[in-house]
Write a protein that holds these residues in place. Structure first.
Motif, short mmCIF file in Angstrom:
data_model
loop_
_atom_site.label_atom_id
_atom_site.label_comp_id
_atom_site.label_asym_id
_atom_site.label_seq_id
_atom_site.Cartn_x
_atom_site.Cartn_y
_atom_site.Cartn_z
N GLU A 248 0.89 -1.08 -0.09
CA GLU A 248 -0.13 0.03 0.03
C GLU A 248 0.89 1.13 -0.06
N TYR A 249 2.05 1.03 0.49
CA TYR A 249 2.70 2.24 0.52
C TYR A 249 4.29 1.96 -0.59
N ARG A 273 -1.03 10.07 4.77
CA ARG A 273 -1.52 9.71 3.36
C ARG A 273 -2.52 10.41 2.80
N THR A 317 -1.28 6.04 10.20
CA THR A 317 -0.13 5.56 9.00
C THR A 317 0.68 4.36 9.58
N TYR A 361 0.20 6.55 -1.37
CA TYR A 361 -0.59 5.78 -0.83
C TYR A 361 -1.52 5.20 -1.72
#
Length: 399
Positions: A248-249, A273, A317, A361
């Protein structure tokens, strides 16, 4: 002028002519509470160094403790005094120092050269070879204690990866991590695999003998928080960075996240994000679910900001990056996603104000493997938030 290197405020003022007389009471008479504090940090008798009372060279490694009351702010080079004091102490010996809290009007009137706050004084101590730093405010002063260590020749970053049932994304992440280089930083990758049932464990075992990876195989899944806590116990780096295995990152954000810590400008960084848009999650063909999760994120962010007087935009986060010394004195206990709340709250209550930096993100949906339980986890988040609002963060023997 604010120093771009350490964040301290410099006034370039000459010390007042009667400075020694002004501080005679505090320099020559040590309040019993300060001596008790030194005792709690490990001083049980022996030679006590006060740099204000010593002229000439100090013999290295000869003192059992040091006390420095309202001296640092008047030095032309505060770091030089700290380095000289550190060399004169025996390994593990404690230091207690006090400085006035940064107030530009008071500082200018008193002739002080520097103004410090809780963050800049801790950064200065860490930079010059002290660790296990504790800082607190008392009236118009800041009181800091630390113990003598050794400054790092080259900083090390420990990247903590908690893995459970991520067989599709885990190999991609590991390839990217191993290729990722951080200029001037030694890297340590710690993988905690929680006995996955989809083949991820077998993939993780392929890295068991890799020199850059420390693999921890857990007997059973006990939650992301439990896995990250195990990673923190295994970490040896100066800087700790938490990384998920779900892609996701973006790993390209590492450089921006680490720069404030490597340049001694921050102790605690969050990768936010939002990018200015509260609609952080957008799931294809699941708009109602994504909207509900975005509203829930906004609600819980507001709860934490109100309870702990913060202005964070994204306390949950995954990208939490901080100096390992921030954890000194803290006990982390949460096992699931409430760990995100616990870690941020305890760091904030200890006195750290996170620096938020925008990151890339791409949220994945529950169909893609998101593991949050919508009908269970939010209740644990509320409980942790309320409990930590009133619970003791540091043990009594460190306060």
């Amino acid at each position: 002028m604010r120093c771009q290197g350490c964040g301290c405020v410099a006034l370039d003022a000459a010390p007042a002519a009667d400075s020694s007389a002004m501080h005679a009471d505090t320099v020559w008479r040590y309040p019993p509470r300060y001596l008790k504090t030194l005792k709690r940090r490990g001083f049980h008798g022996g030679s006590l160094l006060d740099p204000a009372t010593v002229s000439g060279e100090l013999a290295p490694g000869t003192y059992d403790a040091a006390i420095m009351l309202h001296q640092l702010q008047r030095q032309a080079a505060p770091g030089h005094l700290l380095e000289t004091t550190r060399r004169a102490l025996r390994p593990g010996a404690p230091l207690l120092l006090t400085v006035p809290r940064a107030d530009l009007r008071r500082t200018a009137a008193s002739g002080d050269r520097w103004g410090f706050d809780e963050t800049t004084i801790q950064l200065l101590l860490l930079r010059h070879g002290f660790h296990e730093v504790l800082v607190r405010k008392q009236g118009g002063s800041i009181i800091a204690t630390a113990v003598r260590g050794e400054p790092s020749v080259r900083p090390k970053c420990s990247i903590i990866v908690a893995v459970f049932n991520e067989h599709q994304t885990f190999p991609i992440l590991m390839d990217a991590l191993l290729k990722k280089e951080i200029a001037g930083v030694e890297r340590e990758i710690i993988v905690i695999e929680s006995n996955s049932t989809d083949g991820t464990r077998e993939l993780a075992k392929q890295y068991q003998d890799h020199p850059a990876i420390k693999l921890v195989l857990q007997d059973r899944p006990q939650g992301k928080g439990h896995a990250v806590r195990e990673g923190l116990r295994q970490a040896t780096g100066d800087i700790l960075l938490i990384q998920d295995a779900d892609l996701e990152y973006n790993l390209d954000d590492y450089d921006a996240l680490l720069e404030p810590l490597l340049s001694h400008r921050a102790l605690f960084v969050l990768g936010t994000r939002h990018g200015g848009n509260w609609k952080m999650r957008e799931f294809a063909r699941q708009k109602v679910l994504s909207t509900g999760m975005n509203l829930g994120h906004a609600f819980f962010t507001g709860v934490i900001n109100v309870l702990f007087r913060q202005h964070m935009t994204d306390p949950f986060t995954m990208f939490k990056v901080f100096h390992r010394d921030c954890l000194f004195g803290l006990t982390l206990q949460c096992d699931r996603f409430d760990f995100d709340h616990e870690l941020v709250i305890k760091l904030v209550r200890k006195g750290y104000r996170p620096l938020e930096i925008p990151v890339n993100y791409r949220s994945r949906s529950f169909r893609e493997g998101k593991k949050v339980r919508l009908f269970r986890d939010p209740f644990t988040w509320i409980w942790v938030d309320l409990k930590l609002r009133f619970a003791r963060v540091l043990p009594k023997n460190l306060r």
